[in-house]
Design a protein around this motif. Structure first.
Motif, mmCIF file in Angstrom:
data_model
loop_
_atom_site.group_PDB
_atom_site.id
_atom_site.type_symbol
_atom_site.label_atom_id
_atom_site.label_comp_id
_atom_site.label_asym_id
_atom_site.label_seq_id
_atom_site.Cartn_x
_atom_site.Cartn_y
_atom_site.Cartn_z
ATOM 1 N N LYS A 105 0.805 -1.219 0.000
ATOM 2 C CA LYS A 105 0.000 0.000 0.000
ATOM 3 C C LYS A 105 0.834 1.264 0.000
ATOM 4 C CE LYS A 105 -4.163 -1.989 1.970
ATOM 5 N NZ LYS A 105 -5.252 -1.861 2.953
ATOM 6 N N GLY A 106 2.117 1.126 0.194
ATOM 7 C CA GLY A 106 2.998 2.284 0.107
ATOM 8 C C GLY A 106 3.315 2.910 1.449
ATOM 9 N N GLN B 37 -4.558 2.384 -9.640
ATOM 10 C CA GLN B 37 -4.071 2.850 -8.344
ATOM 11 C C GLN B 37 -5.097 3.791 -7.730
ATOM 12 O OE1 GLN B 37 -0.316 4.982 -8.328
ATOM 13 N NE2 GLN B 37 0.024 4.563 -6.168
ATOM 14 N N ALA B 38 -5.827 3.296 -6.752
ATOM 15 C CA ALA B 38 -6.785 4.127 -6.035
ATOM 16 C C ALA B 38 -6.034 5.050 -5.078
ATOM 17 C CB ALA B 38 -7.768 3.257 -5.278
ATOM 18 N N LEU B 39 -6.687 6.107 -4.673
ATOM 19 C CA LEU B 39 -6.063 7.098 -3.810
ATOM 20 C C LEU B 39 -5.574 6.449 -2.516
ATOM 21 C CD1 LEU B 39 -5.490 10.155 -3.595
ATOM 22 C CD2 LEU B 39 -7.637 10.371 -2.333
ATOM 23 N N GLY B 40 -4.297 6.664 -2.212
ATOM 24 C CA GLY B 40 -3.740 6.133 -0.977
ATOM 25 C C GLY B 40 -3.435 4.651 -0.990
ATOM 26 N N GLN B 41 -3.501 4.051 -2.151
ATOM 27 C CA GLN B 41 -3.250 2.614 -2.272
ATOM 28 C C GLN B 41 -2.101 2.346 -3.229
ATOM 29 O OE1 GLN B 41 -5.090 0.316 -0.464
ATOM 30 N NE2 GLN B 41 -5.959 2.157 0.480
ATOM 31 N N ASP B 86 -14.668 4.013 -10.045
ATOM 32 C CA ASP B 86 -13.628 3.880 -11.075
ATOM 33 C C ASP B 86 -12.591 4.996 -10.965
ATOM 34 O OD1 ASP B 86 -16.148 2.984 -13.544
ATOM 35 O OD2 ASP B 86 -15.123 1.744 -12.045
ATOM 36 N N SER B 87 -12.863 6.002 -10.162
ATOM 37 C CA SER B 87 -11.911 7.107 -9.994
ATOM 38 C C SER B 87 -10.601 6.567 -9.431
ATOM 39 C CB SER B 87 -12.485 8.176 -9.057
ATOM 40 O OG SER B 87 -13.630 8.779 -9.610
ATOM 41 N N GLY B 110 0.862 7.751 -15.884
ATOM 42 C CA GLY B 110 -0.504 7.489 -15.442
ATOM 43 C C GLY B 110 -1.525 8.461 -15.997
ATOM 44 N N THR B 111 -2.770 8.017 -15.996
ATOM 45 C CA THR B 111 -3.925 8.869 -16.296
ATOM 46 C C THR B 111 -4.785 8.925 -15.046
ATOM 47 O OG1 THR B 111 -3.994 8.351 -18.661
ATOM 48 C CG2 THR B 111 -6.042 9.133 -17.633
ATOM 49 N N ARG B 112 -5.011 10.135 -14.559
ATOM 50 C CA ARG B 112 -5.878 10.297 -13.390
ATOM 51 C C ARG B 112 -7.307 10.475 -13.858
ATOM 52 N NH1 ARG B 112 -5.045 11.377 -8.163
ATOM 53 N NH2 ARG B 112 -2.837 11.819 -8.544
#
Lengths: 113, 116
Positions: A105-106, B37-41, B86-87, B110-112
């Motif tokens: 998870k970083g 890659q989800a936020l914070g993951q 999907d964000s 990456g594409t956000r």
């Protein structure tokens, strides 16, 4: 199946101090292990990788990691932190012949002046 | 030399819209990977191509996600009827080593994707 656990989502160290980012892995086959760094709004950059050769692996920017099978660990270290080291660090694992990398998870590394 | 490029870098879509994300791998690289890659993951594997063949799509979260690489170079990840979940940032990576893609992968920026 493979997995990695990174201990600590945020780590802060003073500039010039030792950097230690912890990673433990689980793998049913001999693993490949990786550390990647991600700077804001950028892709992942490979810091170093372990592929069953030397257990102490040296990477770019002064980083190194040691593979310890008995502890199932692959911790990342750097003797002296620099401000430019502030970034997100990902530990990752794969099995020989796998087509995918499994990421942790970083850990976000903060460098204090 | 040129690295992996992705376009667009940022995409805002309204819920229900279809989106297409493009990846240009390093020239000559036979293996191509998509990650979400989800936020914070950390990044999570979506799918893998060797040349034009999609050899592994086990990570695609639903049948709304579709990827193609018709000529073995450029790849497109398509998401139909986008949902808020999907964000994420969608990362593309390529490798010169077929069948051993995990050995050395080079990532694009990456594409956000933001779904509103």
């Amino acid at each position: 199946a493979q997995s990695v656990t990174q201990l600590g989502s945020h780590v802060s160290v003073s500039e010039g101090a030792l950097v230690l980012l912890r990673c433990n892995y689980s793998s049913s086959v001999p693993p490949y292990l990786f550390w990647y760094v991600q700077y804001p709004n950028q892709g992942l950059q490979l810091l170093l990788k372990y592929t069953s050769a030397a257990t102490l692996v040296k990477g770019i920017n002064g980083f190194e990691a040691e593979f310890k099978k008995s502890e199932t660990s692959f911790h990342l270290t750097k003797p002296s932190a620099h401000m430019s080291d502030a970034a997100e660090y990902f530990c990752a694992v794969s099995g020989r012949g796998d087509d995918k990398i499994i990421f942790g998870k970083g850990t976000r590394l903060h460098i204090l002046p | 030399g040129a690295g992996v490029s992705q376009s667009p870098r940022y995409k805002v879509a309204k819920r229900g819209q279809d989106v297409a994300l493009r990846c240009d791998p390093i020239s000559g690289h036979v293996s191509l990977f998509w990650y979400q890659q989800a936020l914070g993951q950390g990044p999570e594997f979506l799918t893998y191509f060797q040349n034009e063949a999609q050899l592994d799509k086990s990570g695609l979260p639903s049948d709304r996600f579709f990827a193609e690489r018709p000529e073995g170079s450029v790849s497109t990840l398509k998401i139909q009827r986008t949902q808020q979940e999907d964000s994420a940032v969608y990362l593309c990576a390529s490798s010169s080593i077929p069948g051993q893609g995990a050995y050395e992968q080079y990532f694009g920026p990456g594409t956000r994707l933001t779904v509103t």
